[in-house]
Design an enzyme around this catalytic site. Structure first.
Site, PDB file in Angstrom:
ATOM      1  N   VAL A 245      -6.148   9.856  -2.107  1.00 37.09           N
ATOM      2  CA  VAL A 245      -5.764   8.711  -2.930  1.00 37.09           C
ATOM      3  C   VAL A 245      -5.966   7.405  -2.170  1.00 37.09           C
ATOM      4  CG1 VAL A 245      -3.825   7.573  -4.089  1.00 37.09           C
ATOM      5  CG2 VAL A 245      -4.156  10.046  -4.344  1.00 37.09           C
ATOM      6  N   LEU A 246      -5.467   7.333  -0.942  1.00 37.42           N
ATOM      7  CA  LEU A 246      -5.603   6.102  -0.177  1.00 37.42           C
ATOM      8  C   LEU A 246      -7.064   5.812   0.148  1.00 37.42           C
ATOM      9  CD1 LEU A 246      -4.258   3.743   1.199  1.00 37.42           C
ATOM     10  CD2 LEU A 246      -3.838   5.178   3.202  1.00 37.42           C
ATOM     11  N   THR A 247      -7.832   6.836   0.455  1.00 44.95           N
ATOM     12  CA  THR A 247      -9.258   6.645   0.725  1.00 44.95           C
ATOM     13  C   THR A 247      -9.957   6.039  -0.480  1.00 44.95           C
ATOM     14  OG1 THR A 247      -9.291   8.491   2.291  1.00 44.95           O
ATOM     15  CG2 THR A 247     -11.401   7.825   1.342  1.00 44.95           C
TER      16      THR A 247
ATOM     17  N   TYR B 241      -3.938   3.652   9.593  1.00 43.52           N
ATOM     18  CA  TYR B 241      -4.973   2.679   9.245  1.00 43.52           C
ATOM     19  C   TYR B 241      -6.167   2.649  10.178  1.00 43.52           C
ATOM     20  CZ  TYR B 241      -1.774   1.215   5.665  1.00 43.52           C
ATOM     21  OH  TYR B 241      -0.962   1.215   4.563  1.00 43.52           O
TER      22      TYR B 241
ATOM     23  N   VAL C 143       0.857  -1.190   0.000  1.00 43.22           N
ATOM     24  CA  VAL C 143       0.000   0.000   0.000  1.00 43.22           C
ATOM     25  C   VAL C 143       0.893   1.240   0.000  1.00 43.22           C
ATOM     26  CG1 VAL C 143      -1.821   1.243   1.202  1.00 43.22           C
ATOM     27  CG2 VAL C 143      -1.780  -1.270   1.240  1.00 43.22           C
TER      28      VAL C 143
ATOM     29  N   PHE D  85       4.163 -10.131   5.866  1.00 39.22           N
ATOM     30  CA  PHE D  85       4.057 -10.304   4.418  1.00 39.22           C
ATOM     31  C   PHE D  85       4.359  -9.011   3.687  1.00 39.22           C
ATOM     32  CE2 PHE D  85      -0.091 -10.061   6.466  1.00 39.22           C
ATOM     33  CZ  PHE D  85      -0.591  -8.877   5.962  1.00 39.22           C
TER      34      PHE D  85
ATOM     35  N   ARG E  35      -4.515  13.783  -0.505  1.00 37.81           N
ATOM     36  CA  ARG E  35      -5.440  14.179  -1.577  1.00 37.81           C
ATOM     37  C   ARG E  35      -6.518  13.128  -1.796  1.00 37.81           C
ATOM     38  NH1 ARG E  35      -1.675  16.129  -6.511  1.00 37.81           N
ATOM     39  NH2 ARG E  35      -3.695  15.999  -7.556  1.00 37.81           N
TER      40      ARG E  35
ATOM     41  N   GLU F  51       2.860   2.350   9.233  1.00 35.77           N
ATOM     42  CA  GLU F  51       2.666   3.507  10.104  1.00 35.77           C
ATOM     43  C   GLU F  51       1.321   3.336  10.811  1.00 35.77           C
ATOM     44  OE1 GLU F  51       3.890   7.527   8.715  1.00 35.77           O
ATOM     45  OE2 GLU F  51       4.073   6.541   6.767  1.00 35.77           O
TER      46      GLU F  51
ATOM     47  N   VAL G 125       1.468   5.511  -1.679  1.00 33.58           N
ATOM     48  CA  VAL G 125       0.999   6.722  -2.367  1.00 33.58           C
ATOM     49  C   VAL G 125       2.214   7.561  -2.713  1.00 33.58           C
ATOM     50  CG1 VAL G 125      -0.358   8.846  -2.161  1.00 33.58           C
ATOM     51  CG2 VAL G 125      -1.228   6.697  -1.170  1.00 33.58           C
TER      52      VAL G 125
END
Length: 403
Positions: free
Chosen positions: A91-93, A121, A80, A403, A89, A117, A82
């Site tokens: 993007v992750l949402t 999350y 995961v 992982f 901005r 981090e 960005v």
């Protein structure tokens, strides 16, 4: 936000990897990149594109996760990332929303990850549902034990012969503990039994595999480890179904010639070593870490699919900002024969966010601790203790796969 959330085709996998290495400040060699690429080709891949460029990337392995009483399909999130130019901005949402749609379409009620981090999350409904201890053993003197180790012989096993021996023991361990991921043969060979790769620091030797038990008989335990040039034995994984087997394997590691220390980066908090060691100054817990982060994507299916230790009849008021279908007031009726979870108009006994429900789902985090921390509200006295008793498991959940 002008970015477009869509699947990443195979032709763009290398571009997605470049973004992940940029985001995580990683420099990898050809062998590591090849391994990552092969893994991604077997994953779901969601990307955020801005004017044709990949500015966000998330992969999901399709696996099973052991839960109390069984197993459920899980989206195991990985890579995961960005682009630094597109942080904050949305993007992750957007990518997470895409993942939730895929989970719903494929019938996966759970998602999990290891958080790079922690602060990121929680807002997406994830919570640490398992805990791991880092352990260090001083082996400049014999390891003192309060029990007698299993007397069956120990034998080294070649990696080429290992999967058929280790996999049944691992699966038996998954049946005992929640939080453990399914593995196929490719996983074993790629992640646990691989030899040295470029990108390693060159200070550790190859993986060694030791099995407890006579040749030809079912193995009674195993350990995978490496020995570094400074005489440090690093434990990758150990599987032992009982304390005597664990004692035999820990004793072996502590007695390897020309070494001075054993380090295990992740053991279960209820590992018997921490009790049967005769001298806790010799066997020290050097760290505690939240391990597997869990997200209940479909709360109803997750709760009704797991087993329950004792009866409980409670109304839960659940908040879920990202997945409104999970939000509302529901009556949980559970006992060792099964559970139902239905909408209810009755007053709530407990009110909590979906992330707190994820934290206690596997039985590793008592809800009453979260109530005391102000993260959940007990509206009926004793309700948190009642739910904790129903969620309790014989073994604490544990995840050792980074992982």
């Amino acid at each position: 936000m002008s970015t477009d959330i869509r699947d990443i085709p195979e032709a763009h996998v290398d571009r997605a990897l470049d973004l992940a290495y940029l985001a995580f400040h990683e420099k990898t060699g050809d062998a590591t990149r090849k391994r990552h690429r092969e893994a991604l080709l077997r994953c779901e891949r969601v990307g955020a594109y801005d004017d044709g460029e990949i500015v966000g990337f998330a992969a999901a392995h399709r696996l099973g996760l052991s839960v109390p009483g069984g197993e459920l399909p899980v989206a195991e999130l990985d890579f995961v990332s960005v682009a630094p130019t597109h942080r904050r901005r949305g993007v992750l949402t957007g990518m997470m929303a895409g993942m939730w749609r895929r989970c719903a379409a494929d019938g996966r009620p759970l998602a999990c990850l290891w958080a790079s981090e922690d602060a990121i999350y929680g807002r997406f409904g994830f919570a640490p549902a398992t805990e791991a201890y880092s352990v260090e053993i001083d082996t400049t003197r014999p390891l003192g034990l309060r029990i007698t180790p299993d007397r069956r012989p120990l034998r080294l096993l070649a990696p080429a012969d290992a999967v058929g021996v280790l996999a049944p023991l691992y699966e038996a361990g998954r049946a005992r503990r929640g939080g453990r991921l399914s593995r196929d043969e490719a996983w074993w060979r790629r992640a646990l039994l691989s030899g040295d790769e470029d990108g390693d620091d060159g200070k550790d030797g190859p993986s060694r595999i030791v099995v407890l038990g006579d040749k030809g008989a079912p193995a009674a335990g195993y350990v995978v480890y490496r020995v570094g040039e400074k005489g440090v034995v690093t434990v990758g994984e150990m599987e032992a179904p009982d304390a005597p087997a664990a004692a035999a394997l820990w004793s072996y590691l502590a007695a390897i010639d020309l070494t001075r220390k054993v380090r295990a980066w992740a053991v279960a908090p209820d590992d018997p070593l921490l009790h049967f060691a005769a001298d806790r100054d010799q066997v020290r817990v050097t760290g505690r870490l939240p391990a597997l982060w869990l997200r209940l994507v479909d709360v109803a299916r997750a709760l009704t699919a797991r087993s329950w230790a004792v009866p409980a009849d409670l109304v839960l008021e659940v908040r879920d900002a990202a997945l409104p279908a999970n939000a509302g007031r529901f009556r949980l009726t559970a006992d060792p024969s099964g559970a139902t979870y239905e909408p209810s108009g009755d007053p709530a006994d407990l009110a909590l966010d979906v992330r707190e429900l994820a934290a206690c789902y596997l039985g590793g985090v008592p809800l009453r601790r979260l109530v005391r921390a102000g993260l959940a509200e007990e509206r009926t006295p004793g309700a948190a203790r009642s739910l904790d008793a129903a969620l309790e498991t014989e073994y604490l959940p544990f995840a050792g796969d980074d992982f």
